[in-house]
Design a protein around this motif. Structure first.
Motif, PDB file in Angstrom:
ATOM      1  N   LEU A  10      47.804  19.010  38.584  1.00 58.06           N
ATOM      2  CA  LEU A  10      46.605  19.082  38.248  1.00 58.06           C
ATOM      3  C   LEU A  10      46.271  19.950  37.591  1.00 58.06           C
ATOM      4  O   LEU A  10      46.936  21.242  37.338  1.00 58.06           O
ATOM      5  CB  LEU A  10      46.057  19.427  39.823  1.00 58.06           C
ATOM      6  CG  LEU A  10      44.641  19.756  39.874  1.00 58.06           C
ATOM      7  CD1 LEU A  10      43.907  18.612  39.709  1.00 58.06           C
ATOM      8  CD2 LEU A  10      44.188  20.521  41.079  1.00 58.06           C
ATOM      9  N   ASN A  11      45.444  19.661  36.443  1.00 54.26           N
ATOM     10  CA  ASN A  11      44.908  20.513  35.201  1.00 54.26           C
ATOM     11  C   ASN A  11      43.576  20.884  35.713  1.00 54.26           C
ATOM     12  O   ASN A  11      42.778  20.314  36.301  1.00 54.26           O
ATOM     13  CB  ASN A  11      44.943  19.598  33.983  1.00 54.26           C
ATOM     14  CG  ASN A  11      46.479  19.279  33.777  1.00 54.26           C
ATOM     15  OD1 ASN A  11      47.267  19.983  33.795  1.00 54.26           O
ATOM     16  ND2 ASN A  11      46.560  17.964  33.262  1.00 54.26           N
ATOM     17  N   ILE A  12      43.163  21.970  35.126  1.00 57.88           N
ATOM     18  CA  ILE A  12      41.692  22.770  35.451  1.00 57.88           C
ATOM     19  C   ILE A  12      41.147  22.640  34.100  1.00 57.88           C
ATOM     20  O   ILE A  12      41.615  23.190  33.017  1.00 57.88           O
ATOM     21  CB  ILE A  12      41.820  24.243  36.060  1.00 57.88           C
ATOM     22  CG1 ILE A  12      42.600  24.067  37.242  1.00 57.88           C
ATOM     23  CG2 ILE A  12      40.405  24.573  36.271  1.00 57.88           C
ATOM     24  CD1 ILE A  12      42.204  23.078  38.457  1.00 57.88           C
ATOM     25  N   SER A  13      40.004  22.054  34.087  1.00 62.97           N
ATOM     26  CA  SER A  13      39.307  21.805  32.856  1.00 62.97           C
ATOM     27  C   SER A  13      38.000  22.524  32.670  1.00 62.97           C
ATOM     28  O   SER A  13      37.754  23.548  33.506  1.00 62.97           O
ATOM     29  CB  SER A  13      39.240  20.253  32.492  1.00 62.97           C
ATOM     30  OG  SER A  13      38.178  20.008  31.407  1.00 62.97           O
ATOM     31  N   SER A  14      36.738  21.835  32.407  1.00 61.41           N
ATOM     32  CA  SER A  14      35.305  22.352  32.505  1.00 61.41           C
ATOM     33  C   SER A  14      34.555  21.459  32.450  1.00 61.41           C
ATOM     34  O   SER A  14      34.574  20.333  31.621  1.00 61.41           O
ATOM     35  CB  SER A  14      35.307  23.551  31.847  1.00 61.41           C
ATOM     36  OG  SER A  14      34.040  23.833  31.384  1.00 61.41           O
ATOM     37  N   ILE A  15      33.243  21.574  33.006  1.00 60.40           N
ATOM     38  CA  ILE A  15      32.062  20.379  32.475  1.00 60.40           C
ATOM     39  C   ILE A  15      31.940  20.577  31.130  1.00 60.40           C
ATOM     40  O   ILE A  15      31.362  19.541  30.493  1.00 60.40           O
ATOM     41  CB  ILE A  15      30.898  20.693  33.506  1.00 60.40           C
ATOM     42  CG1 ILE A  15      30.499  22.338  33.355  1.00 60.40           C
ATOM     43  CG2 ILE A  15      31.220  20.334  34.836  1.00 60.40           C
ATOM     44  CD1 ILE A  15      28.975  22.281  33.757  1.00 60.40           C
ATOM     45  N   PHE A  42      44.678  15.180  27.547  1.00 56.30           N
ATOM     46  CA  PHE A  42      46.137  15.313  28.045  1.00 56.30           C
ATOM     47  C   PHE A  42      46.454  14.778  29.366  1.00 56.30           C
ATOM     48  O   PHE A  42      47.312  14.068  29.773  1.00 56.30           O
ATOM     49  CB  PHE A  42      46.433  16.704  28.121  1.00 56.30           C
ATOM     50  CG  PHE A  42      47.862  17.163  28.555  1.00 56.30           C
ATOM     51  CD1 PHE A  42      48.804  17.344  27.597  1.00 56.30           C
ATOM     52  CD2 PHE A  42      47.776  17.566  29.866  1.00 56.30           C
ATOM     53  CE1 PHE A  42      50.294  17.726  27.955  1.00 56.30           C
ATOM     54  CE2 PHE A  42      49.220  18.149  30.155  1.00 56.30           C
ATOM     55  CZ  PHE A  42      50.249  18.036  29.561  1.00 56.30           C
ATOM     56  N   THR A  43      45.167  14.745  30.124  1.00 58.71           N
ATOM     57  CA  THR A  43      45.245  14.400  31.620  1.00 58.71           C
ATOM     58  C   THR A  43      45.472  12.986  31.662  1.00 58.71           C
ATOM     59  O   THR A  43      46.343  12.149  32.383  1.00 58.71           O
ATOM     60  CB  THR A  43      44.252  14.792  32.465  1.00 58.71           C
ATOM     61  OG1 THR A  43      44.172  16.170  32.521  1.00 58.71           O
ATOM     62  CG2 THR A  43      44.286  14.228  33.820  1.00 58.71           C
ATOM     63  N   LYS A  44      44.646  12.129  30.894  1.00 61.69           N
ATOM     64  CA  LYS A  44      44.562  10.773  31.225  1.00 61.69           C
ATOM     65  C   LYS A  44      45.767  10.116  30.399  1.00 61.69           C
ATOM     66  O   LYS A  44      46.536   9.148  30.888  1.00 61.69           O
ATOM     67  CB  LYS A  44      43.081  10.273  30.372  1.00 61.69           C
ATOM     68  CG  LYS A  44      42.008  10.760  31.212  1.00 61.69           C
ATOM     69  CD  LYS A  44      40.729  10.121  30.512  1.00 61.69           C
ATOM     70  CE  LYS A  44      39.670  10.184  31.663  1.00 61.69           C
ATOM     71  NZ  LYS A  44      39.636   9.268  32.888  1.00 61.69           N
ATOM     72  N   SER A  45      46.208  10.810  29.237  1.00 61.43           N
ATOM     73  CA  SER A  45      47.425  10.291  28.593  1.00 61.43           C
ATOM     74  C   SER A  45      48.492  10.464  29.354  1.00 61.43           C
ATOM     75  O   SER A  45      49.401   9.284  29.317  1.00 61.43           O
ATOM     76  CB  SER A  45      47.529  10.911  27.024  1.00 61.43           C
ATOM     77  OG  SER A  45      46.415  10.574  26.229  1.00 61.43           O
ATOM     78  N   CYS A  76      42.759  16.022  37.148  1.00 58.90           N
ATOM     79  CA  CYS A  76      42.002  17.096  36.412  1.00 58.90           C
ATOM     80  C   CYS A  76      40.830  17.296  37.199  1.00 58.90           C
ATOM     81  O   CYS A  76      39.990  16.281  37.740  1.00 58.90           O
ATOM     82  CB  CYS A  76      41.821  16.822  34.979  1.00 58.90           C
ATOM     83  SG  CYS A  76      41.022  18.232  33.964  1.00 58.90           S
ATOM     84  N   ILE A  77      40.597  18.725  37.497  1.00 62.10           N
ATOM     85  CA  ILE A  77      39.266  19.168  38.010  1.00 62.10           C
ATOM     86  C   ILE A  77      38.482  19.820  37.036  1.00 62.10           C
ATOM     87  O   ILE A  77      39.278  20.778  36.266  1.00 62.10           O
ATOM     88  CB  ILE A  77      39.274  20.262  39.109  1.00 62.10           C
ATOM     89  CG1 ILE A  77      40.168  19.497  40.448  1.00 62.10           C
ATOM     90  CG2 ILE A  77      38.157  20.933  39.360  1.00 62.10           C
ATOM     91  CD1 ILE A  77      40.331  20.469  41.352  1.00 62.10           C
ATOM     92  N   ALA A  78      37.105  19.235  36.596  1.00 65.72           N
ATOM     93  CA  ALA A  78      36.165  19.974  35.687  1.00 65.72           C
ATOM     94  C   ALA A  78      35.288  20.638  36.371  1.00 65.72           C
ATOM     95  O   ALA A  78      33.971  20.145  36.924  1.00 65.72           O
ATOM     96  CB  ALA A  78      35.462  19.058  34.714  1.00 65.72           C
ATOM     97  N   PRO A  79      35.369  22.055  36.664  1.00 67.06           N
ATOM     98  CA  PRO A  79      34.389  22.964  37.430  1.00 67.06           C
ATOM     99  C   PRO A  79      33.049  22.973  36.447  1.00 67.06           C
ATOM    100  O   PRO A  79      33.080  23.234  35.340  1.00 67.06           O
ATOM    101  CB  PRO A  79      35.097  24.176  37.700  1.00 67.06           C
ATOM    102  CG  PRO A  79      36.736  24.001  37.616  1.00 67.06           C
ATOM    103  CD  PRO A  79      36.573  22.831  36.572  1.00 67.06           C
ATOM    104  N   GLY A  80      32.157  23.281  37.279  1.00 69.84           N
ATOM    105  CA  GLY A  80      30.570  23.616  36.677  1.00 69.84           C
ATOM    106  C   GLY A  80      30.799  25.108  36.450  1.00 69.84           C
ATOM    107  O   GLY A  80      31.608  25.889  36.365  1.00 69.84           O
ATOM    108  N   ILE A 119      44.783   7.998  43.611  1.00 71.99           N
ATOM    109  CA  ILE A 119      43.781   8.603  42.402  1.00 71.99           C
ATOM    110  C   ILE A 119      44.780   9.480  41.459  1.00 71.99           C
ATOM    111  O   ILE A 119      45.578  10.073  41.559  1.00 71.99           O
ATOM    112  CB  ILE A 119      42.976   9.800  43.105  1.00 71.99           C
ATOM    113  CG1 ILE A 119      42.076   9.526  44.357  1.00 71.99           C
ATOM    114  CG2 ILE A 119      42.264  10.430  42.131  1.00 71.99           C
ATOM    115  CD1 ILE A 119      41.625  10.456  45.131  1.00 71.99           C
ATOM    116  N   ASN A 120      44.549   8.646  40.144  1.00 69.67           N
ATOM    117  CA  ASN A 120      45.635   9.270  39.242  1.00 69.67           C
ATOM    118  C   ASN A 120      44.639   9.194  37.744  1.00 69.67           C
ATOM    119  O   ASN A 120      43.849   8.179  37.668  1.00 69.67           O
ATOM    120  CB  ASN A 120      46.699   8.192  39.123  1.00 69.67           C
ATOM    121  CG  ASN A 120      47.598   8.621  38.357  1.00 69.67           C
ATOM    122  OD1 ASN A 120      47.704   9.802  37.753  1.00 69.67           O
ATOM    123  ND2 ASN A 120      48.699   7.921  37.891  1.00 69.67           N
ATOM    124  N   GLY A 121      44.869  10.169  36.853  1.00 67.46           N
ATOM    125  CA  GLY A 121      44.160  10.095  35.611  1.00 67.46           C
ATOM    126  C   GLY A 121      42.750  10.208  35.621  1.00 67.46           C
ATOM    127  O   GLY A 121      41.918   9.808  34.780  1.00 67.46           O
TER     128      GLY A 121
END
Length: 242
Positions: free
Chosen positions: A134-139, A161-164, A178-182, A230-232
């Motif tokens: 699990l990667n942590i991204s951002s909105i 990176f996550t999708k690939s 990946c989670i993209a927090p606000g 749930i993937n990618g």
């Protein structure tokens, strides 16, 4: 032993909350920190008081050799690795025209290279356990943010990176999400005044800032068997901001 998880940058904020949630599920958590050992020990003590278990490990994930040491410590201690949460990250607020090369390098090295470093060393062990990342991204990775151009760049890279990696590793049984927090009420946003926070809330359908628990609960689900299909995916947690 039950499952084992590395959570990078987990002595505070979102990473700490994710470690707590995973520990509550009986997962042995490795709390990674870069400089503040006291806070890492405090986080571990909180987890143990709740009935969970884990250990701490100092490593600067922006450095390839230290990322390798983090993974080796985990496998030597536990004999396995099932989950990797790439949470460690730094931010920088300022105009691009005022951003120095050093500030650029710090963001890239921690946010992007750090994610690569730990994942690269963890993958052989995750393969053996058909594990999950699990990667942590951002909105801002998807929508951009003025005064945070380079930060947004790094988080957009994490999305790609996550999708690939999800496509690359799916045939071998590894899920990557990946989670993209606000706007989450963490130390990263403590430079904001209360008035600035109140103004932000006006734009949120949920009428409040996000909490670290909002992110951690979603992380726990994505890393569980309930999310096996749930993937990618890039899951946005922004309270209806965008």
């Amino acid at each position: 032993m039950n499952k084992v998880a590395i959570i990078t940058g987990s002595s505070r904020g979102i990473g700490k909350s994710i470690a707590r949630e995973l520990a509550l599920q009986g997962i042995f958590v490795i709390i990674n920190y870069r400089t503040d050992e006291d806070r890492a020990l405090q986080a571990l003590e909180e987890i143990r008081r709740m009935g969970g278990n884990g250990s701490i490990c100092q490593a600067d994930v922006s450095k390839y050799e230290e990322a390798a040491r983090l993974v080796k410590y985990t496998v030597d201690l536990c004999g396995q690795l099932d989950i990797l949460v790439n949470n460690a990250g730094v931010s920088h607020h300022g105009l691009l025209m005022d951003t120095t090369e050093g500030q650029y390098d710090r963001l890239m090295d921690t946010n992007l290279k750090g994610t690569f470093n730990v994942t690269r060393h963890a993958l052989p062990h995750l393969l053996a356990r058909r594990g999950s990342i699990l990667n942590i991204s951002s909105i801002w990775s998807q929508h951009g943010a003025a005064n945070e151009v380079v930060y947004s760049m790094t988080k957009a890279g994490i999305n790609a990176f996550t999708k690939s990696l999800a496509k690359e590793m799916a045939p071998m049984g590894i899920r990557v999400n990946c989670i993209a927090p606000g706007i989450i009420d963490t130390e990263m946003n403590h430079n904001l005044t209360q008035e600035e926070k109140d103004n932000m809330v006006c734009y949120l359908a949920s009428n409040r800032l996000g909490t670290v628990l909002d992110v951690a609960k979603t992380a726990q689900f994505l890393l569980s068997e309930e999310a096996a299909y749930i993937n990618g995916q890039i899951i946005t947690i922004d309270g209806g901001l965008l």
